[in-house]
Design a protein around this motif. Structure first.
Motif, PDB file in Angstrom:
ATOM      1  N   ALA A 182       0.836  -1.207   0.000  1.00 42.69           N
ATOM      2  CA  ALA A 182       0.000   0.000   0.000  1.00 42.69           C
ATOM      3  C   ALA A 182       0.868   1.253   0.000  1.00 42.69           C
ATOM      4  O   ALA A 182       0.596   2.215  -0.748  1.00 42.69           O
ATOM      5  CB  ALA A 182      -0.929  -0.017   1.206  1.00 42.69           C
ATOM      6  N   MET A 183       1.927   1.267   0.800  1.00 41.30           N
ATOM      7  CA  MET A 183       2.828   2.420   0.832  1.00 41.30           C
ATOM      8  C   MET A 183       3.476   2.665  -0.530  1.00 41.30           C
ATOM      9  O   MET A 183       3.645   3.821  -0.945  1.00 41.30           O
ATOM     10  CB  MET A 183       3.916   2.207   1.889  1.00 41.30           C
ATOM     11  N   SER A 184       3.829   1.593  -1.231  1.00 34.27           N
ATOM     12  CA  SER A 184       4.461   1.747  -2.555  1.00 34.27           C
ATOM     13  C   SER A 184       3.565   2.524  -3.504  1.00 34.27           C
ATOM     14  O   SER A 184       4.049   3.350  -4.301  1.00 34.27           O
ATOM     15  CB  SER A 184       4.779   0.371  -3.146  1.00 34.27           C
ATOM     16  N   PHE A 185       2.270   2.273  -3.429  1.00 32.35           N
ATOM     17  CA  PHE A 185       1.343   2.957  -4.335  1.00 32.35           C
ATOM     18  C   PHE A 185       1.030   4.373  -3.878  1.00 32.35           C
ATOM     19  O   PHE A 185       1.032   5.306  -4.694  1.00 32.35           O
ATOM     20  CB  PHE A 185       0.064   2.129  -4.499  1.00 32.35           C
ATOM     21  N   VAL A 186       0.756   4.577  -2.597  1.00 35.09           N
ATOM     22  CA  VAL A 186       0.450   5.942  -2.156  1.00 35.09           C
ATOM     23  C   VAL A 186       1.673   6.840  -2.296  1.00 35.09           C
ATOM     24  O   VAL A 186       1.545   8.041  -2.559  1.00 35.09           O
ATOM     25  CB  VAL A 186      -0.121   5.984  -0.726  1.00 35.09           C
ATOM     26  N   ASN A 187       2.867   6.265  -2.159  1.00 40.42           N
ATOM     27  CA  ASN A 187       4.089   7.046  -2.379  1.00 40.42           C
ATOM     28  C   ASN A 187       4.169   7.561  -3.807  1.00 40.42           C
ATOM     29  O   ASN A 187       4.765   8.609  -4.073  1.00 40.42           O
ATOM     30  CB  ASN A 187       5.332   6.199  -2.084  1.00 40.42           C
ATOM     31  N   ALA A 188       3.592   6.798  -4.741  1.00 41.68           N
ATOM     32  CA  ALA A 188       3.603   7.180  -6.164  1.00 41.68           C
ATOM     33  C   ALA A 188       2.385   8.016  -6.546  1.00 41.68           C
ATOM     34  O   ALA A 188       2.179   8.288  -7.732  1.00 41.68           O
ATOM     35  CB  ALA A 188       3.676   5.924  -7.031  1.00 41.68           C
ATOM     36  N   GLY A 189       1.561   8.390  -5.560  1.00 41.15           N
ATOM     37  CA  GLY A 189       0.412   9.251  -5.832  1.00 41.15           C
ATOM     38  C   GLY A 189      -0.865   8.526  -6.188  1.00 41.15           C
ATOM     39  O   GLY A 189      -1.832   9.148  -6.624  1.00 41.15           O
ATOM     40  N   ILE A 190      -0.901   7.203  -6.003  1.00 44.27           N
ATOM     41  CA  ILE A 190      -2.072   6.404  -6.369  1.00 44.27           C
ATOM     42  C   ILE A 190      -2.857   6.060  -5.103  1.00 44.27           C
ATOM     43  O   ILE A 190      -2.304   5.468  -4.174  1.00 44.27           O
ATOM     44  CB  ILE A 190      -1.652   5.119  -7.099  1.00 44.27           C
ATOM     45  N   PRO A 191      -4.148   6.419  -5.035  1.00 50.85           N
ATOM     46  CA  PRO A 191      -4.941   6.116  -3.837  1.00 50.85           C
ATOM     47  C   PRO A 191      -5.162   4.619  -3.667  1.00 50.85           C
ATOM     48  O   PRO A 191      -5.329   3.883  -4.643  1.00 50.85           O
ATOM     49  CB  PRO A 191      -6.258   6.857  -4.078  1.00 50.85           C
ATOM     50  N   VAL A 192      -5.178   4.192  -2.401  1.00 47.57           N
ATOM     51  CA  VAL A 192      -5.274   2.763  -2.080  1.00 47.57           C
ATOM     52  C   VAL A 192      -6.335   2.533  -1.011  1.00 47.57           C
ATOM     53  O   VAL A 192      -6.356   3.219   0.017  1.00 47.57           O
ATOM     54  CB  VAL A 192      -3.918   2.219  -1.558  1.00 47.57           C
ATOM     55  N   ALA A 193      -7.213   1.553  -1.264  1.00 45.88           N
ATOM     56  CA  ALA A 193      -8.103   1.041  -0.224  1.00 45.88           C
ATOM     57  C   ALA A 193      -7.397  -0.143   0.430  1.00 45.88           C
ATOM     58  O   ALA A 193      -7.049  -1.112  -0.253  1.00 45.88           O
ATOM     59  CB  ALA A 193      -9.433   0.609  -0.817  1.00 45.88           C
ATOM     60  N   LEU A 194      -7.153  -0.040   1.739  1.00 50.30           N
ATOM     61  CA  LEU A 194      -6.476  -1.111   2.466  1.00 50.30           C
ATOM     62  C   LEU A 194      -7.535  -1.907   3.226  1.00 50.30           C
ATOM     63  O   LEU A 194      -8.147  -1.412   4.175  1.00 50.30           O
ATOM     64  CB  LEU A 194      -5.445  -0.530   3.429  1.00 50.30           C
ATOM     65  N   VAL A 195      -7.751  -3.157   2.779  1.00 54.41           N
ATOM     66  CA  VAL A 195      -8.881  -3.954   3.258  1.00 54.41           C
ATOM     67  C   VAL A 195      -8.406  -5.021   4.240  1.00 54.41           C
ATOM     68  O   VAL A 195      -7.470  -5.780   3.953  1.00 54.41           O
ATOM     69  CB  VAL A 195      -9.612  -4.623   2.076  1.00 54.41           C
ATOM     70  N   GLU A 196      -9.073  -5.067   5.397  1.00 53.33           N
ATOM     71  CA  GLU A 196      -8.848  -6.115   6.388  1.00 53.33           C
ATOM     72  C   GLU A 196     -10.200  -6.613   6.866  1.00 53.33           C
ATOM     73  O   GLU A 196     -11.206  -5.916   6.753  1.00 53.33           O
ATOM     74  CB  GLU A 196      -8.047  -5.591   7.585  1.00 53.33           C
ATOM     75  N   THR A 197     -10.223  -7.819   7.400  1.00 54.69           N
ATOM     76  CA  THR A 197     -11.472  -8.335   7.968  1.00 54.69           C
ATOM     77  C   THR A 197     -11.449  -8.303   9.491  1.00 54.69           C
ATOM     78  O   THR A 197     -12.451  -8.570  10.135  1.00 54.69           O
ATOM     79  CB  THR A 197     -11.715  -9.790   7.509  1.00 54.69           C
ATOM     80  N   ASN A 198     -10.288  -7.949  10.049  1.00 57.03           N
ATOM     81  CA  ASN A 198     -10.114  -7.912  11.498  1.00 57.03           C
ATOM     82  C   ASN A 198      -9.701  -6.506  11.914  1.00 57.03           C
ATOM     83  O   ASN A 198      -8.680  -5.987  11.457  1.00 57.03           O
ATOM     84  CB  ASN A 198      -9.043  -8.934  11.908  1.00 57.03           C
TER      85      ASN A 198
END
Length: 438
Positions: free
Chosen positions: A53-69
């Motif tokens: 997720a950090m790799s993408f947001v660092n490049a300016g791309i928004p990320v949905a980080l999904v967990e079930t817990n």
């Protein structure tokens, strides 16, 4: 000999060319249309998922980080914030940069968040049954033409693709830990992966600052299939008389960033233990040293537990030679009737490096790796092989394949020699005087 014509200079120039060539895929035209990637979803907020997720947001791309817990999600977010705070303290990021990156991250406990994602990357536990559940949910909720990627490091991508109704959209994106730091990305091309998916993911890799290498499907792909034989040889040497610090010291003097035992302690010894237990189930006749199992049975999983092949002081990463491990190894050798002997630096290096070369030649012959130089790119960018030696395949050609073959055949005649099955391609090229590199 000028400075520009030294072996080290030739190796470094070769490595630069090999990295550029890794992006050229023979049957995927350069003008292949790319799918737009404006939003990404990452499934799993653990160490790997958070780093991706950090790799993408660092490049300016928004990320949905999904967990079930919920607790796992909070732990993952805390780690991401801590990583960014460290960068701010070191002056690598401004507070405004950190806040902007965190703002591009949308943590959630709902799979609904993947509905508008163009690329969905699964980064959950490395167990096929878990992958099946996750990909079933992704397939049900992802939009049409979304790319569905798995971060699996060893599992069969074609089976994973079979858990969906759209195997052409499924690809492997094997990041290396820590994913926000390591340059290498193994892009795993499944039997059904479409060319536009492959081209798009290779382009995405550049966008997020990764060096991408394509692998076909096999257990462990390029990097981990080879490193398994490297580590297997290191364990055999323990059973024959060497100690972890001797093996690590020899290969680090050769130029590796880290020896096999320090590397295993860093990654977590329980990870390779899980792979070995799967090996025991799937290939019970495989000759595998059991000394590492004894280490794990003692709960010594590496730096995260403060004890592995080495001891560690609280809050420190410097390895300390362990009397417990030395005694454990000697006791294990006695239990299997192994007479210990001394090992020289050259034998340790040759057994480890030629294990990589031999398995790499098998991958090349099987078409898992398209080019020998792709294997070198994987090892230079993901496994700490010394850049000034050019990678295992380049190094083997430098030594001379006839010499490599002779040395491997000598190892095959010694203790644990059944672990050495020389690659036919290596033997053929040695006899014909041809190199591994085209």
């Amino acid at each position: 000999m000028t400075v520009d014509d030294t072996p080290e200079s030739r190796a470094l120039r070769y490595a630069a060319v090999a990295e550029r060539e890794a992006g050229n895929i023979a049957d995927v035209p350069a003008d292949t249309p790319l799918r737009p990637i404006a939003r990404v979803a990452v499934i799993g907020a653990g160490t790997m998922g958070g780093g991706i997720a950090m790799s993408f947001v660092n490049a300016g791309i928004p990320v949905a980080l999904v967990e079930t817990n919920g607790a796992a999600l909070e732990r993952g977010l805390a780690t991401i914030r801590r990583n960014y705070d460290v960068s701010v303290k070191k002056g690598k990021l401004t507070e405004a940069d950190r806040d902007a990156r965190l703002a591009r991250l949308a943590p959630t406990l709902s799979y609904d968040a993947i509905a508008d994602a163009d690329l969905i990357i699964e980064a959950v536990f490395e167990e096929m049954s878990v992958k099946e559940q996750v990909f079933g949910r992704i397939d049900a909720q992802a939009k049409r033409d979304a790319i569905l990627a798995s971060n699996t490091s060893t599992l069969n991508l074609d089976r994973i693709a079979g858990f969906t109704q759209r195997p052409a959209d499924v690809v492997g994106m094997h990041f290396f830990s820590p994913a926000n730091v390591m340059k290498l990305l193994e892009v795993v091309r499944g039997r059904a992966t479409s060319k536009d998916v492959l081209a798009t993911v290779m382009h995405v890799a550049k966008t997020i600052g990764k060096t991408a290498v394509v692998s076909r499907v096999c257990d462990g792909f390029i990097g981990n299939r080879m490193i398994e034989q490297y580590f297997r040889q290191s364990l055999f040497m323990l059973e024959e008389g060497a100690l972890p610090q001797e093996i690590d010291s020899a290969i680090e003097r050769f130029g590796f960033a880290m020896g096999p035992f320090r590397m295993s302690d860093l990654a977590g010894n329980d990870i390779s233990w899980a792979i070995r237990k799967r090996r025991y189930r799937e290939a019970p006749s495989l000759h595998y040293p059991r000394v590492a199992d004894r280490l794990c049975e003692a709960g010594r999983f590496g730096q995260k537990t403060g004890a592995g092949w080495y001891d560690y002081r609280a809050g420190e990463r410097e390895p300390i030679v362990s009397d417990f491990v030395t005694a454990m190894i000697v006791d294990h050798c006695a239990s299997i009737g192994s007479t210990r002997r001394a090992f020289g630096h050259d034998e340790i290096v040759d057994r480890l490096v030629y294990a990589l070369v031999n398995e790499g030649a098998k991958l090349l012959a099987e078409g898992i790796a398209a080019k020998a130089s792709d294997i070198d790119v994987v090892y230079l960018n993901g496994y700490g092989f010394p850049a000034w030696r050019g990678g295992p395949m380049f190094y083997a050609d430098t030594v001379g394949l006839a010499e490599v073959e002779r040395t491997i055949r000598r190892f095959a005649s010694q203790a644990n020699g059944d672990a050495w099955e020389i690659a036919p391609l290596l033997a053929q090229r040695a006899r014909s005087g041809l190199p591994l590199l085209d």
